[in-house]
Design a protein around this motif. Sequence first.
Motif, short mmCIF file in Angstrom:
data_model
loop_
_atom_site.label_atom_id
_atom_site.label_comp_id
_atom_site.label_asym_id
_atom_site.label_seq_id
_atom_site.Cartn_x
_atom_site.Cartn_y
_atom_site.Cartn_z
N PHE A 86 0.84 -1.20 0.00
CA PHE A 86 0.00 0.00 0.00
C PHE A 86 0.87 1.25 0.00
CE2 PHE A 86 -3.21 -2.81 2.28
CZ PHE A 86 -3.99 -2.98 1.16
N THR A 87 1.88 1.24 0.87
CA THR A 87 2.74 2.42 0.99
C THR A 87 3.43 2.72 -0.34
OG1 THR A 87 3.11 1.89 3.30
CG2 THR A 87 4.65 3.43 2.29
N LEU A 88 3.94 1.67 -1.03
CA LEU A 88 4.61 1.88 -2.31
C LEU A 88 3.63 2.44 -3.34
CD1 LEU A 88 7.00 -1.20 -2.54
CD2 LEU A 88 7.58 1.23 -2.20
N LEU A 89 2.41 1.85 -3.38
CA LEU A 89 1.41 2.33 -4.33
C LEU A 89 1.06 3.80 -4.06
CD1 LEU A 89 -0.95 -0.76 -4.58
CD2 LEU A 89 0.39 0.27 -6.44
N PHE A 90 0.83 4.14 -2.78
CA PHE A 90 0.49 5.52 -2.44
C PHE A 90 1.67 6.46 -2.73
CE2 PHE A 90 -2.66 3.78 0.90
CZ PHE A 90 -3.66 3.71 -0.04
N THR A 91 2.91 5.95 -2.56
CA THR A 91 4.08 6.76 -2.87
C THR A 91 4.14 7.06 -4.37
OG1 THR A 91 5.21 5.60 -1.09
CG2 THR A 91 6.57 6.94 -2.54
N LEU A 92 3.93 5.99 -5.16
CA LEU A 92 3.89 6.16 -6.62
C LEU A 92 2.83 7.19 -7.00
CD1 LEU A 92 4.30 2.55 -8.08
CD2 LEU A 92 5.88 4.50 -8.25
N GLU A 93 1.64 7.05 -6.38
CA GLU A 93 0.54 7.96 -6.69
C GLU A 93 0.92 9.39 -6.35
OE1 GLU A 93 -2.66 7.81 -3.97
OE2 GLU A 93 -3.50 9.61 -4.88
N TYR A 94 1.59 9.55 -5.19
CA TYR A 94 2.00 10.89 -4.75
C TYR A 94 2.97 11.51 -5.75
CZ TYR A 94 3.67 14.61 -1.68
OH TYR A 94 3.99 15.84 -1.15
N ILE A 95 3.95 10.68 -6.19
CA ILE A 95 4.93 11.17 -7.17
C ILE A 95 4.21 11.53 -8.48
CG2 ILE A 95 6.93 10.48 -8.57
CD1 ILE A 95 7.77 8.74 -6.09
N ALA A 96 3.29 10.65 -8.90
CA ALA A 96 2.56 10.90 -10.14
C ALA A 96 1.80 12.22 -10.07
CB ALA A 96 1.61 9.75 -10.42
N ARG A 97 1.19 12.49 -8.92
CA ARG A 97 0.46 13.74 -8.74
C ARG A 97 1.41 14.93 -8.85
NH1 ARG A 97 -4.92 13.44 -6.74
NH2 ARG A 97 -5.45 11.34 -6.10
#
Lengths: 297, 297, 297, 297
Positions: A86-97
């Motif tokens: 979850f943390t990696l996915l949310f990190t990716l999402e944060y970077i994408a944003r």
Amino acid sequence: MSIATPTRAAPSEGSDAELHPYGRPAAGWRRKLFRVIFESDTVAGKLFDEVLIGLILASLVVVVLDSIASIHAAYGGLFTVLEWSFTLLFTLEYIARLVCVQRPLRYARSVFGVIDLVAVLPTYLAILVPGLHALIDVRVLRLLRIFRIFKLSAYIAEYGALGRALYESRRKIFVFLSFVMIVVLIMGTLMYVVEGPAHGFHNIPTGVYWAITTMTTVGFGDITPKTDLGRFIASIMMLLGWGTLAVPTGIVSAEFTAQKLRPRTRHCTACGSDGHSMSDRFCRDCGAALPPVTATE
Amino acid sequence: MSIATPTRAAPSEGSDAELHPYGRPAAGWRRKLFRVIFESDTVAGKLFDEVLIGLILASLVVVVLDSIASIHAAYGGLFTVLEWSFTLLFTLEYIARLVCVQRPLRYARSVFGVIDLVAVLPTYLAILVPGLHALIDVRVLRLLRIFRIFKLSAYIAEYGALGRALYESRRKIFVFLSFVMIVVLIMGTLMYVVEGPAHGFHNIPTGVYWAITTMTTVGFGDITPKTDLGRFIASIMMLLGWGTLAVPTGIVSAEFTAQKLRPRTRHCTACGSDGHSMSDRFCRDCGAALPPVTATE
Amino acid sequence: MSIATPTRAAPSEGSDAELHPYGRPAAGWRRKLFRVIFESDTVAGKLFDEVLIGLILASLVVVVLDSIASIHAAYGGLFTVLEWSFTLLFTLEYIARLVCVQRPLRYARSVFGVIDLVAVLPTYLAILVPGLHALIDVRVLRLLRIFRIFKLSAYIAEYGALGRALYESRRKIFVFLSFVMIVVLIMGTLMYVVEGPAHGFHNIPTGVYWAITTMTTVGFGDITPKTDLGRFIASIMMLLGWGTLAVPTGIVSAEFTAQKLRPRTRHCTACGSDGHSMSDRFCRDCGAALPPVTATE
Amino acid sequence: MSIATPTRAAPSEGSDAELHPYGRPAAGWRRKLFRVIFESDTVAGKLFDEVLIGLILASLVVVVLDSIASIHAAYGGLFTVLEWSFTLLFTLEYIARLVCVQRPLRYARSVFGVIDLVAVLPTYLAILVPGLHALIDVRVLRLLRIFRIFKLSAYIAEYGALGRALYESRRKIFVFLSFVMIVVLIMGTLMYVVEGPAHGFHNIPTGVYWAITTMTTVGFGDITPKTDLGRFIASIMMLLGWGTLAVPTGIVSAEFTAQKLRPRTRHCTACGSDGHSMSDRFCRDCGAALPPVTATE
């Protein structure tokens, strides 16, 4: 840190980049990514929102279950793996944003930008600073991320009604709270003097805590008056708290009732004159067409 | 499983079998049985209803008394006999209901059909599956059977007013509940982090349970904050819960007040136009006669 | 036993004996006694009322103080003397009331007649039947005697407003209470099945007691759920109870608000037509003079 | 002891000394001191008010912190010094107030004069009479001094609305409280008789304390019924208290709602006639100019 709500402007071509608070890219893959992540008027955008809600809720379930000793003992390893996923996915999402907006700093400092960061930080911090392990449960704040999607829902009108009722009553509520604060401070001190540390009233803050417990009719019972005078004062406080309870209820009831019964009128957006009925179509004062009556009005 | 309310149509001769959701038999002993069991416009029908209410209440009294250890020790045998008598009678009644309707399957799948079955099943199951003995107290659901008869009473209008007030406020209530859920989840986690298992906050669900206990001002006191920070957070929560309590009360008060004060108007059943006063006799728009004002309006 | 309120008719001479429910004597010392005891338009009558209120309150203070062990040990003898003095005075008063009315039996069977008797009986009974000593505190019911004098006070209008609000809402309240009863019976049984005697839910009545404690947000905490399922059900109940609390409040609020806001109209006592405004002086329909607007309206 | 509010009259020259309740000096240093202390329309006056609020709050923080054993152990000496500094400053202020008004006795006997004295007395008394040390926390009443400055704030209108709602309902509240008092006295006695000292109901005052705890839904749980009959009575009381809770809420809600919805009218100050709308500028009855609509109306 400002509350910047992304508007749902149609993705029309042209120089409308400045319409979105974080800046919509003009074209290219960043434009496509932007539409998926920040907008929800495409199939991919809607799917993204739904998957995100699913991930947030799943991560919350893991946090809650992991706090139960017996379940942690049995599935602790699985939960660690899931948590890192979850943390990696949310990190990716944060970077994408960050990547796909024109003004990443403005996004990072917005309320939702900060919440997005807070949603991933605790897991990393718990590794780096072992003493901060307790803070890992701050992850429950991920729940707040759901508001981003809720914001766009049809329930916004109801949220608005609640908020308006509270806003309209803000001065009454402030006066009421200041009155309650003064009463619990004086009453808490009084009980500290009367009952004293021997009966659990160790200091004035404890007395105030007890006074709040009593005035709000919660009444845990972990601290209770034992002397006759203390019980007499407590009785007065309970009756007082009971009566005082009527005040916030009365304030909010009156607000809600007034909102329901008040003859609804509309403003003219052209000349600003008020008092037009819901069935009027043109302004009585300037003749301009009145805005259409919306469903949520 | 649909809520099919038997209409109270007069037992006129002819092809009105389809008027009753379960199908009224045309003639013969099944027709007579149907009128006694499902209708209450005959002496026998009224007597049947009254005896049934008596049996249900008596069986509930037996269930309640049997749960008290000392009374169970003294009259356990008598209660077993009574319980079996009630179960046999309710079984007979259930079979009679199945037999005398035209569409037994439709009855069996209706809400009241399922409740009728649930009213007798536990006693049989407790014999067949000894481990299910605890479930025998599901018999208390027999209480719901009384609603069948209440449904036909004059109090239906008041039930309707309560239901309408709740229904009209359903969106506000949903928003309110989702807000409360988010607050208790975050607050429960916070207290779990601050107080920890040592002070009774064993895991996040326990924290949430405590948060609900506190926000609703129930305050059992089986779990209480012991640290200063915990007590400070608890104080904020109590004041917050106190204020929040005003919201559902305000919502329902406003609904009830609006229902009482709103100028009551009627719809024209012919052309559908609204806004006719209670004293109007003909529709202003189409001239059709308006329906008579009913007592419960 | 009927609630017969003595009217405050002026003591005019003549055959108005039948105007007073207990019968006013025509002349002589009984007439004089009657005016002192039952009427309060003379100096002696007012003094009698005031002395009586003083005696009742003093006797209550003695009852309350006598229940405190330490005070009883110190002043027990004095309290016994005082108690007998009060009892003798109230006995004399009761006899005087019986003697000076024309229909003593009617007085003795009225609500206040019975209360007057109950005010003196416990003291005598405690002597005759030692086992009934506990009943002596029934004397606290003497408090109800004060209502006789309160009845004549100016506060009757406010009492009336409260009573009318409750009376107007009686059907809603009945429906609400029956709903609460069904919920606490089912929930109490459920918790008895889930938690069982091991956690303090000894039987169904105890479960129902706990359910009422929880639904009303009192939350003593002497019995609390210990299992996860039990706590989950308790959480649902608390939220349900919280929401349900809004219903009686909403009902009464709506009543009070309607009474305040409803345009007040008057009935014509001659022809019965309604809807006359507060400033009208003659009936629009029959021309008869309308009754004067009273202060309490 | 009268509540004399200093008016905020402009410091115009002339014989307006009698306009201020305590008497404003005509000229000289006393006049200057008066303007700083009692008025807030100069820079020095505003600064004085702000410094005073700061000192009061700081002294309260010291009182509260000093009551915590661990903090007292560490900083006890510092707190004693601070406390004496505050006391000396407040004493100087009290003397200055006495000196600069024309009628010092009138000020000393006013509500705020007494509070000003009570704010400094406990510290001196604690030195002179060692046994009165506990009373030192009466210093928390210094909080009340803040009202002097709050009084002049913009929130006065809201305080007024709350006060008016309570004042308008004073008779209803009195009737309600007398009803509650009678119920808790009778119920407390009943529980004392039923449960007795063995279950914690030591005497009638304890029973009444418990009854108030229960009726107000506080429910500490330090005293709870143990017998079946006691629990049954307690259940009735809780439901009764629950319903009764609706009454004060209903009263206040109705007041607030009426204040919001009632068409606001104005009195003519010339002829006293009522019912003029907010937009009327002249009295319909006598033609006099109506007073301007104030912001708080």
